[in-house]
Design an enzyme around this catalytic site. Structure first.
Site, PDB file in Angstrom:
ATOM      1  N   HIS A  42      16.569  -7.468  35.285  1.00 16.08           N
ATOM      2  CA  HIS A  42      16.521  -8.186  34.024  1.00 16.08           C
ATOM      3  C   HIS A  42      17.658  -9.214  34.014  1.00 16.08           C
ATOM      4  O   HIS A  42      18.547  -9.164  34.880  1.00 16.08           O
ATOM      5  CB  HIS A  42      16.650  -7.221  32.846  1.00 16.08           C
ATOM      6  N   PRO A  43      17.668 -10.125  33.057  1.00 16.83           N
ATOM      7  CA  PRO A  43      18.732 -11.140  33.064  1.00 16.83           C
ATOM      8  C   PRO A  43      20.134 -10.557  33.145  1.00 16.83           C
ATOM      9  O   PRO A  43      21.004 -11.138  33.801  1.00 16.83           O
ATOM     10  CB  PRO A  43      18.495 -11.891  31.753  1.00 16.83           C
ATOM     11  N   GLU A  44      20.384  -9.435  32.461  1.00 18.60           N
ATOM     12  CA  GLU A  44      21.692  -8.779  32.560  1.00 18.60           C
ATOM     13  C   GLU A  44      21.505  -7.266  32.526  1.00 18.60           C
ATOM     14  O   GLU A  44      20.589  -6.754  31.877  1.00 18.60           O
ATOM     15  CB  GLU A  44      22.617  -9.152  31.389  1.00 18.60           C
ATOM     16  N   THR A  45      22.399  -6.577  33.217  1.00 20.86           N
ATOM     17  CA  THR A  45      22.562  -5.142  33.041  1.00 20.86           C
ATOM     18  C   THR A  45      24.007  -4.898  32.651  1.00 20.86           C
ATOM     19  O   THR A  45      24.931  -5.419  33.289  1.00 20.86           O
ATOM     20  CB  THR A  45      22.212  -4.367  34.321  1.00 20.86           C
TER      21      THR A  45
END
Length: 269
Positions: A42-45
């Site tokens: 995903h875009p960020e974790t």
């Protein structure tokens, strides 16, 4: 370890910006953190662990895209605060120790959360040669967003132009550290938002981000100055879309939104 996928800056599943959230006892090595972020994809974790009593903050927090660690992330901070609040891991206002200093998140009775972030020090910038061609539109204004954000902020003619962008993403990567924020005034503020934006971050492995809290620390002062009001609402017009309520308070910007957990599972590796 439990891992959760949270959609941030939205009140419905499969909208807003998804983030992985992992609560830990301590940070493992960076290679493992990056592997998990790449697996989540995903875009960020976000990875967080509780700090001892008396520390400068309540939790330590780091953010990874599938490609790199980043210095600031709004939607994954909102997602982490949501997980802490909904699981009972932390009650009330929470302070996060991050690479961008101590960031504060406050939950509200209606389920929304407010992030207290540093206001980006936006400054006029020269429009680089070739950026209009790479973006596919002629900017009216260009601004540098400072070291924490690392984007080039470009004002476009109107909302329709922002929504219709189909940029050359590989070419865009040459013009800033992280990427490009494209924005315009809302065509019809009665629809519930004052400005629109889209964010393209090919340099950190995100072609188009869905809803970018950190970008709104630059968008908020830009549009508050233009529109003459400290409190505004921004719509990030990505395919998933999401709303960010902003309020500029000098060198701090408040970002308010909602979040919803859509997946909870066990991290085995």
């Amino acid at each position: 370890m439990r891992i959760r996928i949270v959609d941030a800056f939205t009140d419905r599943p499969f909208a807003g910006n998804p983030a992985g959230v992992v609560l830990l006892d301590a940070f493992p090595n960076d290679t493992w953190l990056q592997h998990v972020a790449r697996e989540v994809n995903h875009p960020e974790t976000a990875f967080a662990h509780r700090l001892p009593e008396g520390a400068e903050a309540d939790w330590a927090l780091r953010w990874f895209t599938p490609a790199v660690e980043v210095a600031m992330c709004g939607h994954a901070t909102l997602a982490t605060a949501h997980v802490l609040a909904t699981t009972g891991a932390h009650t009330g206002t929470v302070r996060f120790a991050t690479r961008s200093g101590v960031l504060v998140a406050t939950p509200h009775e209606d389920g929304s959360l407010t992030l207290d972030f540093p206001t980006a020090p936006i400054a006029p910038a020269e429009l680089p040669d070739g950026v209009a061609e790479a973006l596919g539109a002629q900017p009216l204004t260009a601004l540098d967003t400072g070291p924490n954000i690392g984007d080039l902020l470009l004002e476009l003619a109107d909302e329709k132009t922002v929504r219709g962008l189909t940029p050359d993403l590989r070419a865009l990567g040459r013009y800033s550290e992280r990427g490009i924020i494209a924005t315009a005034r809302a065509e019809d503020p009665s629809q519930g938002y004052d400005f629109v934006s889209r964010c393209f971050f090919p340099n950190v492995g995100i072609d188009e981000d869905h809803v970018t809290g950190s970008a709104h620390t630059a968008l908020a002062p830009f549009w508050s100055d233009r529109l003459g009001r400290p409190a505004l609402t921004g719509l990030q017009a990505s395919p998933r879309s999401g709303l960010v309520r902003t309020e500029v308070r000098g060198d701090r910007t408040l970002l308010t939104g909602r979040a919803i957990t859509v997946i909870e599972g066990e991290l085995l590796a």
